[in-house]
Design a protein around this motif. Structure first.
Motif, PDB file in Angstrom:
ATOM      1  N   GLY A 145       0.837  -1.195   0.000  1.00 26.79           N
ATOM      2  CA  GLY A 145       0.000   0.000   0.000  1.00 26.79           C
ATOM      3  C   GLY A 145       0.865   1.235   0.000  1.00 26.79           C
ATOM      4  N   VAL A 146       0.845   1.973  -1.073  1.00 27.53           N
ATOM      5  CA  VAL A 146       1.742   3.110  -1.248  1.00 27.53           C
ATOM      6  C   VAL A 146       0.919   4.402  -1.325  1.00 27.53           C
ATOM      7  CG1 VAL A 146       3.460   4.165  -2.762  1.00 27.53           C
ATOM      8  CG2 VAL A 146       3.408   1.680  -2.489  1.00 27.53           C
ATOM      9  N   THR A 147       1.361   5.422  -0.617  1.00 30.61           N
ATOM     10  CA  THR A 147       0.766   6.746  -0.699  1.00 30.61           C
ATOM     11  C   THR A 147       1.695   7.641  -1.502  1.00 30.61           C
ATOM     12  OG1 THR A 147      -0.295   6.461   1.452  1.00 30.61           O
ATOM     13  CG2 THR A 147      -0.087   8.708   0.624  1.00 30.61           C
ATOM     14  N   ILE A 148       1.125   8.363  -2.448  1.00 28.31           N
ATOM     15  CA  ILE A 148       1.899   9.267  -3.293  1.00 28.31           C
ATOM     16  C   ILE A 148       1.519  10.692  -2.918  1.00 28.31           C
ATOM     17  CG2 ILE A 148       2.451   9.967  -5.646  1.00 28.31           C
ATOM     18  CD1 ILE A 148       1.516   7.209  -6.561  1.00 28.31           C
ATOM     19  N   LYS A 149       2.528  11.518  -2.652  1.00 26.30           N
ATOM     20  CA  LYS A 149       2.298  12.924  -2.320  1.00 26.30           C
ATOM     21  C   LYS A 149       3.028  13.800  -3.332  1.00 26.30           C
ATOM     22  CE  LYS A 149       1.684  12.183   2.612  1.00 26.30           C
ATOM     23  NZ  LYS A 149       2.122  12.528   3.954  1.00 26.30           N
ATOM     24  N   ALA A 150       2.386  14.922  -3.666  1.00 26.41           N
ATOM     25  CA  ALA A 150       2.975  15.859  -4.618  1.00 26.41           C
ATOM     26  C   ALA A 150       3.067  17.237  -3.986  1.00 26.41           C
ATOM     27  CB  ALA A 150       2.140  15.916  -5.891  1.00 26.41           C
ATOM     28  N   SER A 151       4.034  18.024  -4.480  1.00 26.65           N
ATOM     29  CA  SER A 151       4.227  19.386  -3.955  1.00 26.65           C
ATOM     30  C   SER A 151       3.192  20.367  -4.507  1.00 26.65           C
ATOM     31  CB  SER A 151       5.639  19.871  -4.293  1.00 26.65           C
ATOM     32  OG  SER A 151       5.792  19.953  -5.698  1.00 26.65           O
ATOM     33  N   SER A 152       2.377  19.914  -5.450  1.00 24.37           N
ATOM     34  CA  SER A 152       1.323  20.737  -6.027  1.00 24.37           C
ATOM     35  C   SER A 152       0.074  19.871  -6.172  1.00 24.37           C
ATOM     36  CB  SER A 152       1.768  21.260  -7.392  1.00 24.37           C
ATOM     37  OG  SER A 152       0.769  22.074  -7.958  1.00 24.37           O
ATOM     38  N   ASN A 153      -1.076  20.471  -6.341  1.00 28.66           N
ATOM     39  CA  ASN A 153      -2.340  19.749  -6.419  1.00 28.66           C
ATOM     40  C   ASN A 153      -2.523  19.157  -7.818  1.00 28.66           C
ATOM     41  OD1 ASN A 153      -4.815  18.729  -5.811  1.00 28.66           O
ATOM     42  ND2 ASN A 153      -5.890  20.691  -5.927  1.00 28.66           N
ATOM     43  N   ILE A 154      -1.887  18.009  -8.066  1.00 29.13           N
ATOM     44  CA  ILE A 154      -1.962  17.383  -9.396  1.00 29.13           C
ATOM     45  C   ILE A 154      -2.870  16.156  -9.417  1.00 29.13           C
ATOM     46  CG2 ILE A 154       0.302  18.232 -10.098  1.00 29.13           C
ATOM     47  CD1 ILE A 154       1.392  15.395  -9.510  1.00 29.13           C
ATOM     48  N   PHE A 155      -3.362  15.704  -8.265  1.00 28.71           N
ATOM     49  CA  PHE A 155      -4.185  14.498  -8.197  1.00 28.71           C
ATOM     50  C   PHE A 155      -5.653  14.850  -8.025  1.00 28.71           C
ATOM     51  CE2 PHE A 155      -0.036  13.069  -6.361  1.00 28.71           C
ATOM     52  CZ  PHE A 155       0.314  12.224  -7.391  1.00 28.71           C
ATOM     53  N   ASN A 156      -6.520  13.933  -8.452  1.00 25.24           N
ATOM     54  CA  ASN A 156      -7.952  14.075  -8.201  1.00 25.24           C
ATOM     55  C   ASN A 156      -8.516  12.719  -7.770  1.00 25.24           C
ATOM     56  OD1 ASN A 156      -8.778  12.513 -10.533  1.00 25.24           O
ATOM     57  ND2 ASN A 156      -8.314  14.304 -11.789  1.00 25.24           N
ATOM     58  N   GLN A 157      -9.799  12.670  -7.461  1.00 26.02           N
ATOM     59  CA  GLN A 157     -10.425  11.455  -6.928  1.00 26.02           C
ATOM     60  C   GLN A 157     -10.321  10.278  -7.901  1.00 26.02           C
ATOM     61  OE1 GLN A 157     -11.470  11.253  -3.826  1.00 26.02           O
ATOM     62  NE2 GLN A 157     -12.037   9.108  -4.059  1.00 26.02           N
ATOM     63  N   ASP A 158     -10.307  10.538  -9.197  1.00 24.36           N
ATOM     64  CA  ASP A 158     -10.220   9.465 -10.192  1.00 24.36           C
ATOM     65  C   ASP A 158      -8.875   8.747 -10.155  1.00 24.36           C
ATOM     66  OD1 ASP A 158     -12.755  10.059 -11.075  1.00 24.36           O
ATOM     67  OD2 ASP A 158     -12.070  11.349 -12.713  1.00 24.36           O
ATOM     68  N   HIS A 159      -7.862   9.335  -9.525  1.00 24.28           N
ATOM     69  CA  HIS A 159      -6.537   8.720  -9.473  1.00 24.28           C
ATOM     70  C   HIS A 159      -6.429   7.626  -8.408  1.00 24.28           C
ATOM     71  CE1 HIS A 159      -5.143  12.611 -11.443  1.00 24.28           C
ATOM     72  NE2 HIS A 159      -4.871  11.653 -12.301  1.00 24.28           N
ATOM     73  N   VAL A 160      -7.367   7.565  -7.467  1.00 24.64           N
ATOM     74  CA  VAL A 160      -7.307   6.558  -6.394  1.00 24.64           C
ATOM     75  C   VAL A 160      -7.355   5.167  -7.014  1.00 24.64           C
ATOM     76  CG1 VAL A 160      -8.453   5.638  -4.356  1.00 24.64           C
ATOM     77  CG2 VAL A 160      -8.337   8.111  -4.710  1.00 24.64           C
ATOM     78  N   GLY A 161      -6.389   4.322  -6.669  1.00 26.15           N
ATOM     79  CA  GLY A 161      -6.321   2.961  -7.189  1.00 26.15           C
ATOM     80  C   GLY A 161      -5.649   2.839  -8.549  1.00 26.15           C
ATOM     81  N   SER A 162      -5.250   3.952  -9.152  1.00 23.88           N
ATOM     82  CA  SER A 162      -4.610   3.918 -10.460  1.00 23.88           C
ATOM     83  C   SER A 162      -3.136   3.543 -10.327  1.00 23.88           C
ATOM     84  CB  SER A 162      -4.702   5.285 -11.139  1.00 23.88           C
ATOM     85  OG  SER A 162      -6.036   5.642 -11.360  1.00 23.88           O
ATOM     86  N   SER A 163      -2.538   3.192 -11.462  1.00 26.61           N
ATOM     87  CA  SER A 163      -1.107   2.896 -11.519  1.00 26.61           C
ATOM     88  C   SER A 163      -0.352   4.151 -11.925  1.00 26.61           C
ATOM     89  CB  SER A 163      -0.824   1.791 -12.523  1.00 26.61           C
ATOM     90  OG  SER A 163      -1.430   0.584 -12.121  1.00 26.61           O
ATOM     91  N   PHE A 164       0.790   4.380 -11.291  1.00 26.30           N
ATOM     92  CA  PHE A 164       1.629   5.518 -11.614  1.00 26.30           C
ATOM     93  C   PHE A 164       3.054   5.030 -11.843  1.00 26.30           C
ATOM     94  CE2 PHE A 164      -1.891   7.488  -9.503  1.00 26.30           C
ATOM     95  CZ  PHE A 164      -2.056   8.685 -10.191  1.00 26.30           C
ATOM     96  N   TYR A 165       3.695   5.634 -12.825  1.00 24.31           N
ATOM     97  CA  TYR A 165       5.089   5.335 -13.118  1.00 24.31           C
ATOM     98  C   TYR A 165       5.936   6.440 -12.492  1.00 24.31           C
ATOM     99  CZ  TYR A 165       9.343   4.499 -15.769  1.00 24.31           C
ATOM    100  OH  TYR A 165      10.643   4.244 -16.132  1.00 24.31           O
ATOM    101  N   ILE A 166       6.815   6.050 -11.573  1.00 24.70           N
ATOM    102  CA  ILE A 166       7.627   7.038 -10.873  1.00 24.70           C
ATOM    103  C   ILE A 166       9.087   6.704 -11.088  1.00 24.70           C
ATOM    104  CG2 ILE A 166       8.220   7.994  -8.613  1.00 24.70           C
ATOM    105  CD1 ILE A 166       5.339   7.486  -7.792  1.00 24.70           C
ATOM    106  N   GLU A 167       9.840   7.712 -11.494  1.00 28.48           N
ATOM    107  CA  GLU A 167      11.286   7.526 -11.698  1.00 28.48           C
ATOM    108  C   GLU A 167      12.034   8.075 -10.523  1.00 28.48           C
ATOM    109  OE1 GLU A 167      11.899   9.586 -15.414  1.00 28.48           O
ATOM    110  OE2 GLU A 167      11.825   7.708 -16.496  1.00 28.48           O
TER     111      GLU A 167
END
Length: 167
Positions: A145-167
């Protein structure tokens, strides 16, 4: 004069190609879509996609269950969505995509056992990489279970449960 034959330019004639009536669609007043399914060179099917259902046909006709009824499963697709179905097959699995639905898998488990399930996508696809270096993103862990945090408001409710590619 030849009827239902094709006359060849260099001589000879042959039977014209044609079709054979097998069965009526489930709903005579609704549109449906026929999709080919080739399990092997000797096991080929035609899938009748209609309003919230799929029926199955093979060389010997419509596939019938033990009670004498057509083999049929539920599907999520409405009549007006059928023209936009995209699909690809690998062995006994047909992956189906539509803009209004999550991708589905249609699996052939036997001649009369067909099942539709959610497509479980692993490792993508991903949107384009964010190139805005002013926004930073951090993760709470590498697995589980991973939580992703951003320095700006780039996420919305539709992103919950989605896959993200992070480098």
């Amino acid at each position: 004069a030849c009827k239902n034959f094709i006359v060849r330019a260099h001589g000879g004639v042959e039977n014209r190609a044609g079709t054979h009536f097998i069965a009526e669609a489930k709903y005579h007043n609704k549109k449906c879509r026929l999709i080919p399914f080739e399990f092997s060179a000797t096991q080929t099917y035609v899938l009748e996609f209609g309003l919230l259902y799929i029926r199955f046909y093979t060389q010997s006709g419509q596939i019938i269950d033990d009670q004498g009824k057509p083999v049929e499963i539920e599907s999520p697709y409405m009549e007006e969505e059928l023209p936009l179905l995209k699909y690809v097959q690998s062995a006994d699995l047909l992956t189906i995509c539509h803009p209004n639905h999550h991708p589905k898998n249609l699996g052939r488990y036997s001649h009369t056992d067909w099942r539709i399930s959610e497509f479980n996508n692993i490792n993508g696809p991903f949107n384009e990489t964010n190139i805005d270096e002013d926004i930073t993103v951090s993760v709470s862990a590498q697995t589980g279970g991973v939580t992703i945090k951003a320095s700006s408001n780039i996420f919305n409710q539709d992103h919950v449960g989605s896959s993200f590619y992070i480098e």
